[in-house]
Design a protein around this motif. Structure first.
Motif, PDB file in Angstrom:
ATOM      1  N   GLU A 152      -8.912   6.473   2.313  1.00  0.00           N
ATOM      2  CA  GLU A 152     -10.211   7.146   2.352  1.00  0.00           C
ATOM      3  C   GLU A 152     -10.504   7.625   3.772  1.00  0.00           C
TER       4      GLU A 152
ATOM      5  N   ASN B 200      -9.067   8.918  -6.067  1.00  0.00           N
ATOM      6  CA  ASN B 200     -10.259   8.064  -6.066  1.00  0.00           C
ATOM      7  C   ASN B 200      -9.895   6.602  -6.335  1.00  0.00           C
ATOM      8  N   ARG B 201      -8.937   6.364  -7.237  1.00  0.00           N
ATOM      9  CA  ARG B 201      -8.463   4.991  -7.468  1.00  0.00           C
ATOM     10  C   ARG B 201      -7.783   4.448  -6.215  1.00  0.00           C
ATOM     11  N   LEU B 202      -7.010   5.318  -5.553  1.00  0.00           N
ATOM     12  CA  LEU B 202      -6.309   4.906  -4.346  1.00  0.00           C
ATOM     13  C   LEU B 202      -7.295   4.533  -3.241  1.00  0.00           C
ATOM     14  N   TYR B 203      -8.419   5.237  -3.152  1.00  0.00           N
ATOM     15  CA  TYR B 203      -9.447   4.889  -2.164  1.00  0.00           C
ATOM     16  C   TYR B 203      -9.886   3.437  -2.330  1.00  0.00           C
ATOM     17  N   GLU B 204      -9.999   2.976  -3.569  1.00  0.00           N
ATOM     18  CA  GLU B 204     -10.407   1.594  -3.846  1.00  0.00           C
ATOM     19  C   GLU B 204      -9.305   0.605  -3.488  1.00  0.00           C
ATOM     20  N   GLU B 205      -8.068   0.951  -3.821  1.00  0.00           N
ATOM     21  CA  GLU B 205      -6.943   0.037  -3.621  1.00  0.00           C
ATOM     22  C   GLU B 205      -6.398   0.058  -2.199  1.00  0.00           C
TER      23      GLU B 205
ATOM     24  N   ASP C 137      -8.437  12.035  -9.569  1.00  0.00           N
ATOM     25  CA  ASP C 137      -8.731  10.726 -10.175  1.00  0.00           C
ATOM     26  C   ASP C 137      -7.835   9.643  -9.579  1.00  0.00           C
ATOM     27  N   ALA C 138      -6.560   9.957  -9.397  1.00  0.00           N
ATOM     28  CA  ALA C 138      -5.628   9.010  -8.787  1.00  0.00           C
ATOM     29  C   ALA C 138      -6.016   8.748  -7.333  1.00  0.00           C
TER      30      ALA C 138
ATOM     31  N   GLU D  57       0.832  -1.208   0.000  1.00  0.00           N
ATOM     32  CA  GLU D  57       0.000   0.000   0.000  1.00  0.00           C
ATOM     33  C   GLU D  57       0.867   1.259   0.000  1.00  0.00           C
TER      34      GLU D  57
ATOM     35  N   SER E 140       1.483   7.245  -6.531  1.00  0.00           N
ATOM     36  CA  SER E 140       0.327   8.073  -6.910  1.00  0.00           C
ATOM     37  C   SER E 140       0.583   9.573  -6.766  1.00  0.00           C
TER      38      SER E 140
END
Length: 192
Positions: free
Chosen positions: A124, A114-119, A111-112, A21, A28
């Motif tokens: 978040e 928001n992707r990081l929130y998922e990964e 955008d990066a 992580e 990012s």
């Protein structure tokens, strides 16, 4: 210490990240180096990034109709700086974000992020807590401006933000406090 390590140390104070992580987070963010007086954001631009100060000192300010500057925020190493309203609403910024000394900022595009929130779900939570603290700080500052004297606000500024006063011009501190530089000078003399 490298800027990305400063950011990761900052994150580790609030959240736990695995090695994988941490690598995702590090990949990012982009490093931006600013010279003194250089702008990171100007009115009319839409803020697309969250910004972490790895080195240096910045300020966020706006200019009123008569071109008078109003400092909204200072930021130093380990702090985040932005026109958060622009970022959250995706509307044109009303504030400038400017380096007050040579600075290194790590930025992550929305955008990066928001992707990081998922990964990396912990990110978040980290930002939710940052936004909550930013809101509390704004409300506290608003209430203080309405209920405390200039002297009380200055004393609180000095105790809360130790060291910033030595890094920024006195007229900017006065602007942050909502008083004139002359009044601030008189306050400082009275407090000695």
């Amino acid at each position: 210490m490298e800027p990305i390590e400063i950011l990761l140390d900052n994150l580790r104070k609030s959240i736990r990240l695995t090695e994988r992580e941490e690598t995702l987070v590090a990949d990012s963010f982009q490093e931006t180096v600013l010279q003194k007086k250089e702008f990171l954001l100007s009115p009319g631009q839409v803020s697309q990034h969250m910004r972490f100060i790895a080195k240096g000192c910045l300020r966020a300010f706006y200019m009123d109709e008569s071109a008078k500057e109003h400092v909204v925020q200072f930021g130093v190493e380990g702090w985040w700086v932005n026109d958060l309203y622009s970022y959250l609403t995706q509307t044109p910024a009303k504030q400038f974000v400017q380096a007050l000394e040579p600075s290194t900022v790590l930025q992550i595009h929305r955008d990066a992020l928001n992707r990081l929130y998922e990964e990396v779900p912990a990110m978040e939570r980290f930002y939710r807590e940052k936004f909550e603290r930013a809101y509390v700080s704004l409300q506290d500052r608003t209430l203080n401006a309405m209920s405390k004297t200039a002297e009380e606000r200055y004393i609180e500024f000095r105790s809360r933000y130790r060291g910033i006063e030595q890094r920024v011009p006195q007229y900017m501190v006065a602007s942050y406090l909502g008083i004139t530089p002359e009044f601030l000078s008189a306050l400082r003399k009275n407090l000695k």
